[in-house]
Write a protein that holds these residues in place. Structure first.
Motif, PDB file in Angstrom:
ATOM      1  N   TYR A  25       0.805  -1.227   0.000  1.00 52.35           N
ATOM      2  CA  TYR A  25       0.000   0.000   0.000  1.00 52.35           C
ATOM      3  C   TYR A  25       0.835   1.272   0.000  1.00 52.35           C
ATOM      4  CZ  TYR A  25      -4.107  -2.843   1.265  1.00 52.35           C
ATOM      5  OH  TYR A  25      -5.126  -3.755   1.282  1.00 52.35           O
ATOM      6  N   ASP A  27       2.614   4.505  -0.429  1.00 51.50           N
ATOM      7  CA  ASP A  27       2.616   5.380  -1.599  1.00 51.50           C
ATOM      8  C   ASP A  27       3.284   6.695  -1.194  1.00 51.50           C
ATOM      9  OD1 ASP A  27       2.077   7.073  -3.711  1.00 51.50           O
ATOM     10  OD2 ASP A  27      -0.055   6.614  -3.822  1.00 51.50           O
ATOM     11  N   PHE A  30       1.523   9.779  -2.254  1.00 52.70           N
ATOM     12  CA  PHE A  30       0.373  10.080  -1.402  1.00 52.70           C
ATOM     13  C   PHE A  30       0.827  10.872  -0.184  1.00 52.70           C
ATOM     14  CE2 PHE A  30      -2.415   9.094   2.153  1.00 52.70           C
ATOM     15  CZ  PHE A  30      -3.695   9.191   1.614  1.00 52.70           C
ATOM     16  N   ASP A 121      -7.895   3.566   2.999  1.00 50.20           N
ATOM     17  CA  ASP A 121      -6.551   3.009   3.215  1.00 50.20           C
ATOM     18  C   ASP A 121      -5.542   4.082   3.623  1.00 50.20           C
ATOM     19  OD1 ASP A 121      -7.367   0.401   2.510  1.00 50.20           O
ATOM     20  OD2 ASP A 121      -7.142   0.873   0.384  1.00 50.20           O
ATOM     21  N   ARG A 125      -1.459   3.625   3.150  1.00 55.08           N
ATOM     22  CA  ARG A 125      -0.856   4.432   2.092  1.00 55.08           C
ATOM     23  C   ARG A 125       0.240   5.333   2.652  1.00 55.08           C
ATOM     24  NH1 ARG A 125      -3.306   4.937  -2.909  1.00 55.08           N
ATOM     25  NH2 ARG A 125      -5.201   3.697  -3.166  1.00 55.08           N
ATOM     26  N   CYS A 126       0.103   5.717   3.924  1.00 54.60           N
ATOM     27  CA  CYS A 126       1.130   6.534   4.575  1.00 54.60           C
ATOM     28  C   CYS A 126       2.326   5.709   5.049  1.00 54.60           C
ATOM     29  CB  CYS A 126       0.528   7.281   5.757  1.00 54.60           C
ATOM     30  SG  CYS A 126      -0.558   8.654   5.286  1.00 54.60           S
TER      31      CYS A 126
END
Length: 383
Positions: A25, A27, A30, A121, A125-126
């Motif tokens: 996940y 990113d 992001f 998410d 994502r972090c």
């Protein structure tokens, strides 16, 4: 006592098969876009975070293994303190390989409700990874970043205001991983985070019930009524000035002359208690120096005046629109290089128009119905 030098452990087949968690996940784009559009403003005005002692940023004692950053939890509060700490480090570290990736309570990712304003998410994502035993062991072989965890676990966030700044029992896995991989623990102390949601208390029987629906705790106090009347209060934080104080490096492999296989459960508990006592002493000193005026109202008012063009987005009641608009552009429209319009007249009302679900956060009591439906759709609670 120094542990005899030994070869570092090699990953087992289960760990090799689990290494997909490194990139499932996470990113970085992001994180950068979120920080630039939202977290920088919230930090600059509302939280006004400060790093103490991070000028000489800790480097790995063992280049092949990540450092383990460990901090105290802020009881009874949504984890804004972790978001602010990591986003601040993201902005100031010259080498992002030094940035720690968090091991977080699985409850944060099991339902959309525990993601800020239900951004899909968000935590993963972090860069967050569910804090399971297998995931912790797997992340010890990850070299792209360091690690960060809150070794008090869920009891740390569920402690009431009467236990503020009192470290709860630390997970022995932190010490075990440090010894096994011969890597250092880097404590840092979150000061004033206890005032993100002050004067709320923990009732164990209430928390046991709340965990069944994926909420780690229910803060019992005046705020609970506000959460019912205005659902956005579930994610709210008071304007505590968050201060992060770097502690002294802990070398767990020097606390014993035994290997991890030779240590008993009680010996691990004793080592963990030694680490907790040392951290508690350092944290008490940090609170005495930096935690006597948690809000610093004059500074807050000055920051508001300096950033008045961004009104109302630095105020908590505007955060639902801010986060929902960010998700709309990044997740649903697939945009990447964008800057949210936060300064033009009517920007807030345009966000509400584009994201009508945001209005549910302001509907007393009944607003919780659509929030809960969306929050638990496809949930993985107790799985």
């Amino acid at each position: 006592m120094a542990q005899p030098s030994a070869a570092l452990p090699q990953p087992s087949p289960a760990i090799l098969a689990n290494q997909h968690i490194y990139s499932d996940y996470f990113d970085e784009h992001f994180v950068e876009t979120l920080d630039r559009n939202i977290l920088q403003l919230l930090d600059r005005v509302w939280f006004r975070s400060k790093l103490i002692g991070f000028e000489n940023y800790p480097q790995r004692n063992n280049p092949e293994r990540p450092l383990i950053f460990a901090s105290n939890h802020s009881g009874m509060a949504f984890p804004w303190d972790a978001m602010v700490a990591l986003s601040h480090l993201w902005r100031v570290l010259p080498d992002l390989r030094d940035l720690p990736r968090p091991l977080s309570a699985p409850m944060l990712s099991q339902s959309a409700l525990m993601n800020p304003f239900q951004v899909q998410d968000f935590w993963k994502r972090c860069g967050c990874v569910d804090a399971t035993t297998l995931n912790f062991e797997t992340m010890m072989y990850y070299n792209d970043h360091n690690l960060m965890l809150y070794p008090e676990g869920v009891p740390g966030i569920g402690k009431g205001f009467n236990n503020k700044y009192r470290l709860q029992r630390l997970a022995t896995s932190t010490v075990r991983m440090g010894i096994l991989h011969r890597t250092d623990i880097i404590p840092f102390y979150t000061i004033n985070g206890e005032y993100l949601n002050p004067y709320t208390y923990s009732w164990e029987w209430v928390n046991r019930l709340s965990k069944k629906i994926g909420i780690p705790f229910i803060p019992m106090g005046p705020v609970i009524l506000l959460v019912l009347l205005q659902p956005w209060f579930f994610y709210m934080a008071f304007p505590a000035k968050l201060t992060f104080v770097l502690g002294s490096r802990i070398k767990p492999y020097e606390l014993t002359n035994k290997t991890t296989d030779e240590l008993t459960r009680s010996e691990y508990e004793d080592l963990s208690n030694q680490v907790r006592a040392r951290m508690q002493t350092e944290m008490d000193a940090a609170v005495q120096q930096h935690g006597q005026h948690p809000y610093q109202w004059k500074e807050l008012w000055q920051r508001i005046k300096e950033n008045w063009r961004y009104f109302p987005f630095f105020l908590p009641w505007a955060w639902p629109a801010l986060f929902r608009e960010f998700e709309r552009q990044y997740m649903r429209h697939g945009r990447r290089d964008f800057d949210l319009d936060l300064r033009s007249p009517g920007a807030y009302w345009r966000m509400l128009w584009r994201n009508p679900f945001t209005l549910t956060f302001f509907i007393p009591v009944l607003g919780w119905i659509p929030i809960a439906i969306r929050g638990y759709k496809g949930h993985r609670i107790n799985k």
